[in-house]
Scaffold this active site. Structure first.
Site, PDB file in Angstrom:
ATOM      1  CB  ALA A 109       5.533  -2.843   8.747  1.00 52.41           C
ATOM      2  CG  ASP A 137       5.060  -1.646   4.887  1.00 55.08           C
ATOM      3  OD1 ASP A 137       4.105  -0.853   4.854  1.00 55.08           O
ATOM      4  OD2 ASP A 137       4.926  -2.875   5.033  1.00 55.08           O
ATOM      5  CE  LYS A 153      -0.302  -1.433   0.603  1.00 51.61           C
ATOM      6  NZ  LYS A 153       0.336  -2.570  -0.127  1.00 51.61           N
TER       7      LYS A 153
HETATM    8  O1  MRU Z   1       0.360  -4.274   2.015  1.00 48.37           O
HETATM    9  P1  MRU Z   1       0.037  -3.996   3.452  1.00 48.37           P
HETATM   10  O2  MRU Z   1      -1.421  -4.020   3.752  1.00 48.37           O
HETATM   11  O3  MRU Z   1       0.840  -4.882   4.368  1.00 48.37           O
HETATM   12  O4  MRU Z   1       0.545  -2.515   3.669  1.00 48.37           O
HETATM   13  C1  MRU Z   1       0.443  -1.940   4.940  1.00 48.37           C
HETATM   14  C2  MRU Z   1       0.855  -0.513   4.975  1.00 48.37           C
HETATM   15  O5  MRU Z   1       1.190   0.080   3.987  1.00 48.37           O
HETATM   16  C3  MRU Z   1       0.883   0.139   6.322  1.00 48.37           C
HETATM   17  O6  MRU Z   1       0.683   1.511   6.196  1.00 48.37           O
HETATM   18  C4  MRU Z   1       2.250  -0.088   6.973  1.00 48.37           C
HETATM   19  O7  MRU Z   1       2.559  -1.450   7.032  1.00 48.37           O
HETATM   20  C5  MRU Z   1       2.333   0.483   8.305  1.00 48.37           C
HETATM   21  S1  MRU Z   1       1.444  -0.516   9.437  1.00 48.37           S
HETATM   22  C6  MRU Z   1       1.357   0.143  10.946  1.00 48.37           C
END
Ligand code: MRU
Length: 362
Positions: A54, A241, A252
């Site tokens: 994110a 996110d 995720k």
């Molecule tokens: O699909 P992604 O790889 O962008 O998902 C990322 C995540 O789920 C992270 O845990 C989230 O963005 C937090 S990042 C500090």
């Protein structure tokens, strides 16, 4: 920052004004640096996940906005940047940092002419990236106290996906406390969920921790519950996110199941986030859009072919089988022990978030 052979940021600019990123599709076996030369490339980098996570999505969108102004003419830049903003906003739906960054960029350049806007956009994108480094370090400091407070001689952390330095500009959210605990001499070990289908844990979190010399073990996504029952997890630390104002978190896919297992086994479950990930407009998790990505990410898998020495995709499932690919799930606030923010740790509730961030809320 921990010792590392790779760039110490996930996005940076060069003296000649280029915007560069680590193309994360190639990790861990190849370190590929890419230059974002147009707003279209920034949109592509986000949607195809050359960059992801994110906070990094937000920083990339900010530079994409700058590129949109740079590639326009004095005559068409207002309409062009409106189109660029739309394309950026549509590139990935769940991470709120994207909309947050675009809104911030838009507010900065509204009243300016193109050459002023260009300069302001460059400065604002840089500010967003620099701020993220500070926010994540703040999260690290508060999370470190939490880890110390566990009072364990050895601390076993479980994390999901990659909420590490490649998901942010530098420290990571969930990994910032881990880095600082390791630096403080705490005996820390991380269980790394592989995180199907794109394996951000197995590929990226494991790579980051290995580079930093932090003991870790990659596990299949379904192993977490077993480890918690066996008393081998002291704390879960994950990212998010988008956090609704009632404390529900989108992260995720699979995060929710870890939270349920943690709840059942009385393992503390903490979510680390900078304030840019809070969606104050969103009353609860049910309002958060859940990204659905290509089924091919489930039916096929990318890996390193030891024979050819290059990255290769293979098919996993029968050609006749369909697949579905939800990118995120919602963990209800009742399963979140606490939120670790740059301003401190708070309960996952509207009241507690308001107390910490009253200025943003009003
Ligand atoms: O699909 P992604 O790889 O962008 O998902 C990322 C995540 O789920 C992270 O845990 C989230 O963005 C937090 S990042 C500090």
């Amino acid at each position: 920052m921990p010792k590392s052979n790779s760039p110490d940021r996930s996005i940076w600019t060069t003296e000649s004004g280029e915007i560069q990123i680590v193309d994360q599709r190639y990790l861990p076996h190849e370190l590929v640096i890419a230059t974002l030369a147009s707003s279209h490339e920034a949109v592509q980098a986000i949607s195809e996940m050359w960059v992801r996570g994110a906070p990094l999505i937000g920083a990339t969108a900010a530079y994409g906005y700058y590129l949109g102004i740079a590639e326009a003419t004095d005559e068409n830049w207002h309409s062009h940047i409106t189109d660029v903003a739309k394309a950026l906003l549509a590139s990935r739906p769940t991470a709120v940092n994207l909309a947050w960054a675009v809104k911030r960029m838009r507010a900065k350049v509204t009243a300016a002419d193109r050459s002023e806007a260009l300069q302001m956009a460059w400065q604002e994108a840089a500010a967003i990236a620099e701020e993220d480094i500070k926010l994540c370090h703040g999260i690290g400091m508060h999370g470190l106290e939490l880890i110390k407070g566990l009072g364990k001689e050895k601390v076993n952390v479980l994390t999901h996906c990659n909420a590490g330095r490649m998901a942010t500009v530098k420290w990571g959210t969930a990994t910032a406390p881990i880095y600082l605990a390791h630096q403080a001499g705490i005996d820390i070990h991380v269980w790394v969920d592989e995180t199907r289908p794109r394996n951000q844990g197995a590929r990226i979190t494991a790579w980051e921790l290995a580079e930093a010399g932090i003991p870790h073990t990659v596990i299949v996504d379904n192993a977490g519950g077993h480890l918690m029952q066996a008393g081998q997890v002291d704390i879960c630390l994950v990212g998010t996110d988008r956090t609704a104002r009632n404390g529900d978190v989108a992260n995720k896919i699979g995060t929710y199941l870890k939270a349920l297992a943690a709840h059942d086994n009385e393992v503390p479950f903490y979510v680390a986030l900078p304030s840019s990930t809070i969606d104050w407009e969103c009353a609860s998790g049910s309002e958060i859009p859940i990204e659905e990505r290509s089924a091919e990410e489930v039916t096929h898998i990318w890996g390193h072919d030891e024979q050819s020495g290059s990255r290769r995709q293979v098919q996993l499932t029968p050609t006749a089988s369909s697949a579905v690919n939800f990118g995120f799930d919602i963990t209800p606030a009742k399963y979140v022990t606490g939120l670790i923010t740059e301003r401190g740790v708070c309960d996952a509730s509207e009241e507690s978030l308001r107390k910490l961030f009253i200025k943003n809320y009003e």
